[in-house]
Write an enzyme that holds these catalytic residues in place. Structure first.
Site, PDB file in Angstrom:
ATOM      1  N   LYS A   1     -19.297 -15.782   2.127  1.00 39.28           N
ATOM      2  CA  LYS A   1     -20.703 -15.675   2.506  1.00 39.28           C
ATOM      3  C   LYS A   1     -21.605 -15.046   1.446  1.00 39.28           C
ATOM      4  O   LYS A   1     -21.225 -14.071   0.806  1.00 39.28           O
ATOM      5  CB  LYS A   1     -20.823 -14.793   3.757  1.00 39.28           C
ATOM      6  CG  LYS A   1     -20.276 -15.419   5.014  1.00 39.28           C
ATOM      7  CD  LYS A   1     -20.509 -14.446   6.132  1.00 39.28           C
ATOM      8  CE  LYS A   1     -19.945 -14.899   7.439  1.00 39.28           C
ATOM      9  NZ  LYS A   1     -19.905 -13.763   8.364  1.00 39.28           N
TER      10      LYS A   1
ATOM     11  N   GLY B   1     -10.294  -8.326  -1.204  1.00 42.22           N
ATOM     12  CA  GLY B   1      -9.004  -8.561  -0.562  1.00 42.22           C
ATOM     13  C   GLY B   1      -8.464  -9.955  -0.810  1.00 42.22           C
ATOM     14  O   GLY B   1      -7.312 -10.126  -1.220  1.00 42.22           O
TER      15      GLY B   1
ATOM     16  N   GLY C   1     -14.135  -3.693   0.100  1.00 37.15           N
ATOM     17  CA  GLY C   1     -15.495  -3.149   0.193  1.00 37.15           C
ATOM     18  C   GLY C   1     -15.751  -2.045  -0.816  1.00 37.15           C
ATOM     19  O   GLY C   1     -16.832  -1.969  -1.406  1.00 37.15           O
TER      20      GLY C   1
ATOM     21  N   ARG D   1       0.829  -1.215   0.000  1.00 35.29           N
ATOM     22  CA  ARG D   1       0.000   0.000   0.000  1.00 35.29           C
ATOM     23  C   ARG D   1       0.860   1.260   0.000  1.00 35.29           C
ATOM     24  O   ARG D   1       0.417   2.319  -0.461  1.00 35.29           O
ATOM     25  CB  ARG D   1      -0.933   0.001   1.207  1.00 35.29           C
ATOM     26  CG  ARG D   1      -2.042  -0.997   1.012  1.00 35.29           C
ATOM     27  CD  ARG D   1      -3.014  -0.969   2.156  1.00 35.29           C
ATOM     28  NE  ARG D   1      -4.209  -1.707   1.789  1.00 35.29           N
ATOM     29  CZ  ARG D   1      -5.139  -2.091   2.650  1.00 35.29           C
ATOM     30  NH1 ARG D   1      -5.023  -1.799   3.922  1.00 35.29           N
ATOM     31  NH2 ARG D   1      -6.190  -2.745   2.230  1.00 35.29           N
TER      32      ARG D   1
HETATM   33  P1  ADP Z   1     -12.892 -11.384  -0.921  1.00 38.73           P
HETATM   34  O1  ADP Z   1     -12.012 -10.903   0.204  1.00 38.73           O
HETATM   35  O2  ADP Z   1     -12.125 -11.592  -2.194  1.00 38.73           O
HETATM   36  O3  ADP Z   1     -14.126 -10.547  -1.098  1.00 38.73           O
HETATM   37  P2  ADP Z   1     -14.225 -13.266   0.811  1.00 38.73           P
HETATM   38  O4  ADP Z   1     -13.669 -12.570   1.997  1.00 38.73           O
HETATM   39  O5  ADP Z   1     -15.690 -13.149   0.558  1.00 38.73           O
HETATM   40  O6  ADP Z   1     -13.408 -12.862  -0.503  1.00 38.73           O
HETATM   41  O7  ADP Z   1     -13.954 -14.841   0.935  1.00 38.73           O
HETATM   42  C1  ADP Z   1     -12.696 -15.395   1.127  1.00 38.73           C
HETATM   43  C2  ADP Z   1     -12.731 -16.564   2.063  1.00 38.73           C
HETATM   44  O8  ADP Z   1     -13.701 -17.537   1.685  1.00 38.73           O
HETATM   45  C3  ADP Z   1     -11.411 -17.296   2.087  1.00 38.73           C
HETATM   46  O9  ADP Z   1     -10.840 -17.158   3.372  1.00 38.73           O
HETATM   47  C4  ADP Z   1     -11.761 -18.732   1.770  1.00 38.73           C
HETATM   48  O10 ADP Z   1     -11.042 -19.671   2.549  1.00 38.73           O
HETATM   49  C5  ADP Z   1     -13.245 -18.786   2.086  1.00 38.73           C
HETATM   50  N1  ADP Z   1     -13.913 -19.873   1.339  1.00 38.73           N
HETATM   51  C6  ADP Z   1     -14.029 -20.006   0.013  1.00 38.73           C
HETATM   52  N2  ADP Z   1     -14.658 -21.142  -0.310  1.00 38.73           N
HETATM   53  C7  ADP Z   1     -14.961 -21.771   0.846  1.00 38.73           C
HETATM   54  C8  ADP Z   1     -15.622 -23.006   1.179  1.00 38.73           C
HETATM   55  N3  ADP Z   1     -16.087 -23.816   0.238  1.00 38.73           N
HETATM   56  N4  ADP Z   1     -15.750 -23.324   2.492  1.00 38.73           N
HETATM   57  C9  ADP Z   1     -15.269 -22.487   3.448  1.00 38.73           C
HETATM   58  N5  ADP Z   1     -14.643 -21.313   3.194  1.00 38.73           N
HETATM   59  C10 ADP Z   1     -14.483 -20.955   1.914  1.00 38.73           C
HETATM   60 MG    MG Z   2     -12.173 -11.145   2.336  1.00 40.16          MG
END
Ligand code: ADP
Ligand code: MG
Length: 400
Positions: free
Chosen positions: A204, A358, A381, A42
């Site tokens: 989620k 992230g 976000g 960053r």
């Molecule tokens: P981003 O930061 O790119 O928006 P998220 O924070 O929504 O992504 O999700 C990332 C997390 O989701 C990771 O830590 C990953 O381990 C978890 N994840 C992805 N698929 C699964 C799964 N099938 N079961 C449990 N956790 C999962």
């Molecule tokens: Mg994340």
């Protein structure tokens, strides 16, 4: 470079000899024990903006937050290690004020000469920052003649340094990081080349349901993987065993699938998944059909047939937005699906390919493919809110 909404690029601002406040995102990860910076990406990201201002002889005032000190001057959240690293990278002195505002800060700023840099202490040491307090905002504004925002990652927050102070400053514009984010992300909101495919995954449904709904208005196809897909599969009546499922979001998932079919947006869900009985299961990690998930198992990645199908959809797209890993990519055994998607984006040279989030940004970097896609957003976000079509306060403030 002309930016949407008449926003000025820092290169267009008359900064010579002027005091320029730059809102930077120096919220870097620190080692809990040693207080060393564990990743300075960053800081390095903002060097072009700072170097430009040095070269033009501006008097630079940097403002950032670090962590969550919650309105109190907590020494463990001091920007001191950041100021030291910046000085090292630029090979110039960086004068760190011992407070965000006050007599000390004012002195550090007024001592600046052309081409020199001052840094205010962690802005969130003052409760006025997050409260977007007008007095605090006016004080920050009094330290400068020109305002530049280069902190896209906090642009979705209406804080004093991202929003409140800007109306009290004459000239304003976007730094290089911010300008690139606005340039690429706004292309996703305009007339895009089609098919436009959104690839969504991650932890989620609840985090992303607004994004899903908003994207439905713009895309031709949605690819869903990760834990998010589990909830959709269960909503379709599949048995997910011990997989992560958000039972209170099944209705949202069904609703989304119904709206998608009304709008003729194709939704691609996994047909096979990699299952294991635990994250450290040495035996497990085998592909099974989504119709045959053992009761004691968890779906932790998309399976090989699904990865192939998703790759095909991505290769035929002409615009791709990807957010959220396809599995628990932090563990090599469950990273194949995420890597396949990363590679499919990288291989599609005909498409505009944008990655936001992230963990998604970490995944594409881990795959060594970050420079093979059109844009990797620095905001989690903030990028999700942007692609939803929301007006981010930190960007709105930069418009004339
Ligand atoms: P981003 O930061 O790119 O928006 P998220 O924070 O929504 O992504 O999700 C990332 C997390 O989701 C990771 O830590 C990953 O381990 C978890 N994840 C992805 N698929 C699964 C799964 N099938 N079961 C449990 N956790 C999962
Ligand atoms: Mg994340």
């Amino acid at each position: 470079m002309a930016l949407p909404g008449g926003i000025k690029h820092v290169e267009e601002l008359p900064v010579e000899g002027k005091r320029v406040f730059v809102r930077v995102d120096f919220n870097v990860p620190l080692d809990k024990k040693t207080k060393q910076i564990t990743d300075d990406a960053r800081i390095t990201a903002t060097l072009p903006t700072i170097q430009h201002l040095i070269d033009r002889g501006a008097r630079i005032v940097l403002g950032s937050h670090l962590g969550r000190p919650e309105g109190q001057a907590k020494p463990e959240f001091s920007l001191e290690p950041v100021a030291a690293r910046l000085a090292e990278l630029l090979k110039v002195d960086v004068a760190l004020a011992d407070e965000p505002v006050g007599d000390g800060a004012r002195k550090v700023v007024s001592d600046l000469r052309d081409g020199q840099i001052a840094m205010l202490e962690n802005l969130r040491f003052d409760p006025g920052e997050e409260a977007n307090d007008e007095t605090f905002a006016r004080t920050l504004a009094s330290y400068c003649d020109i305002y530049v925002n280069d902190a896209f990652g906090t642009a979705h927050r209406a804080h004093a340094s991202t929003s409140g102070m800007v109306k009290f400053v004459g000239e304003k514009g976007a730094g290089y990081v911010m300008a690139k984010e606005i340039d690429f992300l706004s292309r996703l909101l305009g007339e895009v080349d089609r098919p436009y495919v959104a690839v969504l995954g991650g932890a989620k449904v609840s985090d992303k349901i607004e994004v899903l709904d908003a994207l439905l208005e713009r895309v031709n196809g949605v690819v869903i993987g990760g834990a998010m897909a589990n909830t959709f599969l269960e909503a379709q009546g599949k048995n997910l065993g011990k997989s992560k499922v958000e039972r209170d979001k099944l209705a949202n998932a069904r609703n989304f699938l119904r709206k998608a079919s009304e709008k003729k947006v194709t939704v691609h869900l996994p047909t096979d998944v990699i299952v294991a009985t635990s994250l450290d299961d040495g035996e497990g990690s085998k592909p099974v059909s989504v119709d045959a998930i053992p009761a004691e198992s968890m779906a932790l990645d998309i399976g090989p047939a699904t990865a192939e199908a998703f790759k095909k959809v991505i290769s035929l797209a002409r615009t791709v937005f990807w957010n959220g890993p396809m599995g628990v990519f932090e563990k090599p055994k469950f990273a194949a699906g995420t890597l396949a998607v990363a590679r499919a984006l990288a291989d599609n040279k005909l498409a505009l390919t944008v990655v936001g989030g992230g963990d998604s940004a970490a995944a594409i970097a881990q795959a060594g493919l970050a420079d093979k896609v059109s844009h990797v957003s620095t905001g989690g976000g903030a990028s999700l809110e942007f692609v939803q079509g929301l007006d981010l306060p930190g960007i709105a403030a930069l418009r004339p």
